[in-house]
Enzyme design. Structure first.
Site, PDB file in Angstrom:
ATOM      1  N   GLU A 155      38.549  29.767  43.032  1.00  0.00           N
ATOM      2  CA  GLU A 155      37.476  29.148  42.251  1.00  0.00           C
ATOM      3  C   GLU A 155      37.317  27.635  42.453  1.00  0.00           C
ATOM      4  O   GLU A 155      37.248  26.870  41.486  1.00  0.00           O
ATOM      5  CB  GLU A 155      37.679  29.471  40.758  1.00  0.00           C
ATOM      6  CG  GLU A 155      37.731  30.979  40.525  1.00  0.00           C
ATOM      7  CD  GLU A 155      38.010  31.363  39.078  1.00  0.00           C
ATOM      8  OE1 GLU A 155      38.199  30.460  38.231  1.00  0.00           O
ATOM      9  OE2 GLU A 155      38.053  32.564  38.799  1.00  0.00           O
ATOM     10  N   GLU A 206      38.272  41.770  42.599  1.00  0.00           N
ATOM     11  CA  GLU A 206      38.577  41.926  41.167  1.00  0.00           C
ATOM     12  C   GLU A 206      37.461  42.749  40.512  1.00  0.00           C
ATOM     13  O   GLU A 206      36.882  42.346  39.500  1.00  0.00           O
ATOM     14  CB  GLU A 206      38.701  40.552  40.492  1.00  0.00           C
ATOM     15  CG  GLU A 206      39.756  39.669  41.140  1.00  0.00           C
ATOM     16  CD  GLU A 206      40.005  38.351  40.404  1.00  0.00           C
ATOM     17  OE1 GLU A 206      39.575  38.198  39.244  1.00  0.00           O
ATOM     18  OE2 GLU A 206      40.638  37.464  41.013  1.00  0.00           O
TER      19      GLU A 206
HETATM   20  C1  GLA Z   1      39.883  35.349  37.380  1.00  0.00           C
HETATM   21  C2  GLA Z   1      41.238  35.266  38.065  1.00  0.00           C
HETATM   22  C3  GLA Z   1      42.106  36.441  37.727  1.00  0.00           C
HETATM   23  C4  GLA Z   1      42.051  36.778  36.259  1.00  0.00           C
HETATM   24  C5  GLA Z   1      40.638  37.001  35.857  1.00  0.00           C
HETATM   25  C6  GLA Z   1      40.548  37.381  34.398  1.00  0.00           C
HETATM   26  O1  GLA Z   1      39.011  36.179  37.992  1.00  0.00           O
HETATM   27  O2  GLA Z   1      41.149  35.182  39.456  1.00  0.00           O
HETATM   28  O3  GLA Z   1      43.435  36.146  38.055  1.00  0.00           O
HETATM   29  O4  GLA Z   1      42.634  35.761  35.503  1.00  0.00           O
HETATM   30  O5  GLA Z   1      39.937  35.797  36.057  1.00  0.00           O
HETATM   31  O6  GLA Z   1      41.393  38.432  34.087  1.00  0.00           O
END
Ligand code: GLA
Length: 385
Positions: free
Chosen positions: A172, A275
């Protein structure tokens, strides 16, 4: 006579098991489905990409409940720790490395021969303040922060050298269309990324190294990430993949997702869906977040927590369709996509129950609160049949 009845019985049994060759019926409320009764995603998609899952700390700290374990080892061939390997857990205070949980996580992944992903080395969240401050709470210099980054990465990546398939090195770094104004950025400058990737590569030259971010389907972010990765490549920085976090809602625009997959793969790196989850709840404007708690105001609950007891069938179908549409795109770009990882195993443990509003009941994953497969699971199975 006895032999003839036995023969008829055997034929009957064989015919019944042949009947089971097709798709299983969707589960009904109260049904209990055992992992061994299900088609296996990791096998169905084995020619396309890895199918991964994140394990939460509960899984990494304790014994895993049988049914969850059954699903994890049968459905998935890649695994990532949700929190266990983040700086706040690995190095709570300077030089005080804690590896028990991470070692346990590694042993689960290795026991089931899964590709293990390390997550995450450099991020502005879940990193302790000491990283950026001296003993008086003043900001450290660029040199000190680089030194601390290097020590953290060397120690963690070095410990699992040769055992981790790939690392999310930086998480990020982009906000909208520009560099996110984090302490890494403000103290070191934009080439904090160059250093992070370089240290990780030195610590484990065989590990793949990734940049990972959310909202990657948005045009601004897409362009900014493309430019950033081009800059890193031009500087000779070892970067092998781009992770699209894919925390989606039912409204996600699959065409925009596809544009980003194409734009990132044109850089010559692997693309990963890292994710994945699809929230079915309404997204509140910032002004409605944190102002009320769920359970105190019926109007607020009705607006933001509409399915506290069960997921309506129609919404479950919409979600399954969205998963299907996304996987259609992933399959079209299977040459460039190396992995699709779900952020959690089942709806009960998903972070979405507490984000962006605490205490809601969300249903973002393939397995329900009893670990039974949802329509989305069957949709992904039928796509490969
Ligand atoms: C972001 C992070 C993850 C996790 C999510 C929320 O996407 O990369 O590690 O913390 O937020 O669960």
């Amino acid at each position: 006579m006895f032999k003839i009845s036995l023969f008829i019985l055997l034929i009957g049994v064989m015919m019944t098991s042949c009947d089971k060759g097709g798709l299983p019926e969707p589960v009904q409320v109260g049904d209990v489905i055992q992992p061994e009764e299900l088609a296996l995603l990791k096998e169905l998609y084995s020619e396309d990409f890895l199918i991964g899952v994140s394990l939460n700390s509960n899984f990494t700290q304790n014994e895993i409940e049988d049914k969850s374990l059954g699903l994890i080892k049968s459905q998935f061939n890649s695994v990532v720790a949700g929190n266990t390997m983040k700086p706040v857990n690995i190095q709570r205070t300077e030089g005080d490395f804690y590896f028990d949980e991470a070692d346990h996580f590694m042993s689960i992944g290795e026991m089931y021969d899964m590709k293990i992903i390390g997550h995450t080395l450099v991020w502005h969240n879940q990193v302790p303040d000491w990283m950026f401050e001296d003993e008086h709470g003043n900001e450290v210099s660029r040199e000190v922060l680089l030194q601390r980054m290097e020590t953290h990465i060397n120690t963690l990546v070095g410990r699992y050298k040769g055992r981790i398939h790939g690392w999310d090195v930086v998480n990020e770094a982009i906000n909208g269309g520009a560099y996110r104004d984090t302490r890494w950025y403000s103290i070191i400058g934009e080439n904090y990324l160059d250093s992070a990737f370089t240290y990780a590569h030195r610590a484990d030259p065989d590990a793949e190294l990734y940049y990972n971010d959310f909202g990657m389907q948005n045009e601004n972010k897409r362009l900014a990430v493309v430019n950033m990765v081009k800059r890193l490549q031009a500087a000779g920085v070892p970067i092998h993949g781009i992770g699209m976090q894919a925390h989606y809602t039912l409204n996600v625009d699959v065409n925009e997702v596809e544009k980003s997959i194409i734009a990132f793969s044109e850089l010559g790196v692997n693309v990963m869906i890292t994710e994945l989850d699809i929230s079915v709840l309404p997204s509140p404007p910032a002004s409605d977040i944190g102002v009320k708690e769920i359970g105190n105001d019926p109007a607020y609950d009705a607006q933001y927590n509409p399915y506290p007891d069960a997921l309506p069938e129609e919404i479950e179908t919409q979600q399954a369709t969205k998963y299907r549409d996304l996987f259609n795109v992933f399959l079209m770009h299977r040459e460039q996509i190396s992995r699709v990882t779900f952020w959690g195993l089942n709806d009960l443990e998903s972070w979405k129950n507490n984000h962006p509003i605490k205490g809601r009941t969300d249903y973002p994953l393939l397995f329900d609160r009893d670990n039974n497969p949802k329509k989305a699971f069957y949709e992904l199975v039928s796509q490969k049949n």
